[in-house]
Design a protein around this motif. Sequence first.
Motif, mmCIF file in Angstrom:
data_model
loop_
_atom_site.group_PDB
_atom_site.id
_atom_site.type_symbol
_atom_site.label_atom_id
_atom_site.label_comp_id
_atom_site.label_asym_id
_atom_site.label_seq_id
_atom_site.Cartn_x
_atom_site.Cartn_y
_atom_site.Cartn_z
ATOM 1 N N ASN A 1 0.840 -1.174 -0.069
ATOM 2 C CA ASN A 1 0.012 -0.008 0.014
ATOM 3 C C ASN A 1 1.043 1.321 0.073
ATOM 4 O OD1 ASN A 1 -2.666 1.220 0.217
ATOM 5 N ND2 ASN A 1 -2.100 1.811 2.238
ATOM 6 N N MET B 1 -1.730 0.949 -9.240
ATOM 7 C CA MET B 1 -2.800 0.057 -9.225
ATOM 8 C C MET B 1 -2.417 -1.440 -8.794
ATOM 9 S SD MET B 1 -6.071 -0.139 -9.012
ATOM 10 C CE MET B 1 -6.817 1.348 -9.621
ATOM 11 N N GLU B 2 -1.278 -1.617 -9.482
ATOM 12 C CA GLU B 2 -0.695 -3.236 -9.325
ATOM 13 C C GLU B 2 -0.397 -3.414 -7.629
ATOM 14 O OE1 GLU B 2 3.044 -5.867 -10.831
ATOM 15 O OE2 GLU B 2 2.630 -3.910 -11.822
ATOM 16 N N TYR C 1 -1.368 -1.639 -5.329
ATOM 17 C CA TYR C 1 -2.768 -1.701 -4.290
ATOM 18 C C TYR C 1 -3.216 -3.221 -4.646
ATOM 19 C CZ TYR C 1 -2.177 3.438 -3.869
ATOM 20 O OH TYR C 1 -1.945 4.414 -3.360
ATOM 21 N N GLU C 2 -3.326 -3.758 -5.919
ATOM 22 C CA GLU C 2 -4.165 -4.949 -5.950
ATOM 23 C C GLU C 2 -3.255 -6.213 -5.028
ATOM 24 O OE1 GLU C 2 -6.637 -5.932 -7.315
ATOM 25 O OE2 GLU C 2 -7.333 -4.226 -8.363
ATOM 26 N N LYS C 3 -2.045 -5.951 -5.122
ATOM 27 C CA LYS C 3 -1.372 -7.125 -4.398
ATOM 28 C C LYS C 3 -1.517 -6.887 -2.690
ATOM 29 C CE LYS C 3 2.947 -7.588 -7.321
ATOM 30 N NZ LYS C 3 2.984 -9.045 -7.129
ATOM 31 N N LEU D 1 -4.257 -5.677 -1.734
ATOM 32 C CA LEU D 1 -5.796 -6.232 -1.418
ATOM 33 C C LEU D 1 -5.764 -7.825 -1.546
ATOM 34 C CD1 LEU D 1 -8.278 -4.717 -1.198
ATOM 35 C CD2 LEU D 1 -8.850 -4.940 -3.514
ATOM 36 N N SER D 2 -4.856 -8.290 -2.396
ATOM 37 C CA SER D 2 -4.709 -10.051 -2.583
ATOM 38 C C SER D 2 -4.220 -10.419 -1.071
ATOM 39 C CB SER D 2 -3.764 -10.321 -3.508
ATOM 40 O OG SER D 2 -3.511 -11.681 -3.400
ATOM 41 N N THR E 1 -6.949 -10.444 1.362
ATOM 42 C CA THR E 1 -8.181 -11.413 0.963
ATOM 43 C C THR E 1 -7.622 -12.684 1.349
ATOM 44 O OG1 THR E 1 -8.634 -10.347 -0.886
ATOM 45 C CG2 THR E 1 -9.406 -12.478 -1.007
ATOM 46 N N TYR F 1 -8.953 0.569 -0.776
ATOM 47 C CA TYR F 1 -9.917 0.909 -1.811
ATOM 48 C C TYR F 1 -10.167 2.095 -2.160
ATOM 49 C CZ TYR F 1 -11.963 -3.979 -1.537
ATOM 50 O OH TYR F 1 -12.206 -4.979 -1.826
ATOM 51 N N GLN G 1 -7.029 2.934 -4.317
ATOM 52 C CA GLN G 1 -7.591 2.448 -5.925
ATOM 53 C C GLN G 1 -8.620 3.654 -6.512
ATOM 54 O OE1 GLN G 1 -8.884 -1.515 -4.816
ATOM 55 N NE2 GLN G 1 -7.194 -2.214 -5.958
ATOM 56 N N LYS H 1 -15.083 2.035 -6.261
ATOM 57 C CA LYS H 1 -14.248 1.858 -4.956
ATOM 58 C C LYS H 1 -14.599 2.578 -3.740
ATOM 59 C CE LYS H 1 -11.356 -1.280 -7.448
ATOM 60 N NZ LYS H 1 -11.156 -2.561 -6.931
#
Length: 930
Positions: A356, A372-373, A375-377, A379-380, A383, A564, A567, A583
């Motif tokens: 982040n 964005m990549e 942030y996706e990591k 989030l993953s 999760t 979120y 993002q 988002k």
Amino acid sequence: MTSQNIGDDGDVQMTTKKALELRPETKQFLDICNQYMKCRELMDAKYQQVDECQRIANLEGIASNQIRDDSAGDNNNNQYKSEFQQQALDGTPAKSLADLYEAAEQVVPAFEAILTRIIKQVESSSKLQNEEILEGQQGSSENIKVTIAPLKGRNRAQEKAEDDYIDRIPGSEATWLYDIVRASIEINSAEQLISCIEEIQKDTSITIVKAKNRFQNPTLTGYRDINICIQVDSGKGFYHICEVQIHHRAIKTLSKELKSHTYYEYFRRYFAGATDALGGRLNDLKLISEGAALDESFLTKMLEETSEEDRLLRLADLFDKQLCEHDWALRVLGRLLDIRIQQYGSDHYIIADSYNRLGDVLQKKGNLDEAMEAYEKALSVFTGILKEGHSDFSGIIAEVNSVLRPLAKLQEALQARCTSLKSHRDTFTEGTSSIKMRFKSRSRMSQTEDTMMKTMDQFQRKFSSTFQPSSADPLDGVLNHITDVDILKNPSTVDDAMESCQSSLAAFRKADEQGLSSADASENVSMAIDTLGELENVLDTVHRTLKRTTRMLVEMQTKLAIIYNNQATVLQLQGDLDGAMDKFQTSLTIKKKTLGEDNAQVAERYVYLGNILELLGRPKVALGRYERALHIFKETLGEEHSFFADTLVRLANVLNGQGQRNEAEEHYFKAIGIYRRTLGEEHLSIANAYMKVGDMHRVQRKHDGALEMYQLALGIQRIALGEEDVTVGETYELISILLRKQGKDNEADEAYGKSLDIKKKNLGQENMTLIEDELKRAKGLAGEGKPDEAMASYQKALDASQKAFGSADASIASIYNEMALLLSQQGTLGRAMMLHYKALGLLKKIHGEEHESIAETYMMMGATLLKQNRLEKALKIYGDAVDIYEKKYGNEHSKVTATYQQIADTLESNGNHVEATEYRTKASANSGLT
């Protein structure tokens, strides 16, 4: 320059320049750094002057802490001495914040009396005369000043209790707050200060519970004082611990002169939590402040030698937020990520934090796809943590269940006691000497049983023995369960249960003390007392565990909401407003679930949504979001808060755009009043609000009113930003336009000349040439079919223009439009529209609503909207352009004709032949064609 990518293994790969070229922001930081170091030196020197032998720093027994209970050994490090818990009015440990404040209000007179006595003794020992020590809330003498502060705010006290003392044993956490009642003593000499401490130490009516000698360990700014917590006998049956701060006047006076608090605020994040590490952090700042150390070898050496997470985090923050050296921040964060993965593995929540942070810095650099990549990591990782079976998540479930299960057993035990007591009710009064005593005993037994049953009922309704989270959404399962036991929505639930438990205990003990002749009944009462006592302890554990686990879950939800949000910001910058909206909505949903509807963080999300809705051209819906945010801020923070004022300004902006200008102006001036009272007379927020009102008057052609507002704003800008800031230049330019409209050409020339001088000083001829060259190069590259290189040149021209002219110059709007046209040609339509909206906002701010450049921007936006198949919106935009051209040139101008023709072509291509023919007829009539 530096480029970077985040690999599949999490590594940040990049090539870096060899030396750091100091940016203006970096130079400003280094100046502040040097001023801070000078402040430290002067504060240290002042202490040496007032206490050459360092007698205060070496006072014995003053840096003590009596409250920890070490009797159970190192494994019991959360155990504290119950005699130092704050007490309620009845002398028992306070059970709640309400108990604590009730006692605090009662102890103030005794506290004042003690301070008065101590100061008189100090004066007597130093042969000083003093006529008046305390008078009401504040007293003073020639050399000693005592101030009794108001009671600490309840909200802040609650936060501190839950943040710092939730795990302390025994509870409750509120009983460990020692600074509800507090005072300060300002003394003129080292001798008096030492005498004051000695008087406190030998006063037998006072117990020093804990103390902090900051003459020995000064604050980050070099400030020194002594902080003592003393236990005071109220004289009303209870003791209360109060805080006393003892200051040396010369040190306090110098601190005010140097404005040391400004350095504290500036560097607070960097030094947060610093104790033993303070020296190391100061050394880092000294190295950086020297300037010469800021080169490749400094950073490489630092990264090679450092594996300390805390230091890396703070250096990353320094490089990112205060030096604005984002490439260096990325290198530090890349090193931090490697260390964390080695230590915690790749699926720990702290790894999500690293991704982040990387995303935040990449976003600031404009590397939006890479941000964005990242942030996706992040989030993953979250999760994965929240999947059933993950060790972190399973640990939370196990901890909650471990404290809920004993409740079921205790419920069974209580039920057995109650059943047995019922069967012995009739024999309860055997052997009593009178009918009256029998009735009293039976009545007492019934009341006791009733209290017990109420307690039972409360447990059965409020708690379940175990829970299993939903596999579909495990985090929801945990949060919903804890919400069921009312911890989030009603934190007093466990306190209520404990109160019922204690009432039952009191009733049974009273019955037991008065004697029961039935052996069986007496045995059941004793067992009930034991069971209730055990229940009281279990409830205390439940209370702590549920609050702690809830806090952990809320923290997880907060981090998710932040990701979120981040993002959404990236998507907004990329022009994907619908994606950003989704988002932000997810972030809002998380915050509402975690914190409830009426929370300031929820209000912030409503503000974000309102902003996106404005950009999407839905002002009425945006207005609703701002109104909801305003209501929440009012309920949670009050009207006298800058967040409330900020939202008023946003609300006013929408109302102004809808033509409700009187209401808008009312909101602007209400916000200005709040800013003045909360931020001071010279804050930029006030200037910005004046500029908004000025813009509104200028569009209405109320030139006198607009001029007055701009001049008020200019006065604040010159103080807050300096005479040569680009924003000051922009305001001079607007003032020159209005003065010329009033026929005051000489004054207009003078204002415009100042504006031009500021632009030249900020830009310079070299940069002017750079902007022109980059724009020519960009257009040439676009014509050659090299869109990426063209966009890079446009970005260089934009950066140089913003640096020179500020963020609100017509030339910047022109660059935005050219970049948008290039993106539109490439099919990147969302981002193209975002840039057009930016250009439109700037042009409206500079020229008002009816300038020709706005019509031209509308025409460009219409073409992009058609590519997005948004016919209705495109036709409306074209219609707005026609209105502007007709007002400026009349109905027969060529630009009106061209716009009619564009509308006709648009309608024709979409099968609206009748309407298309109507507009072609208008176009033909204007051009003189048959």
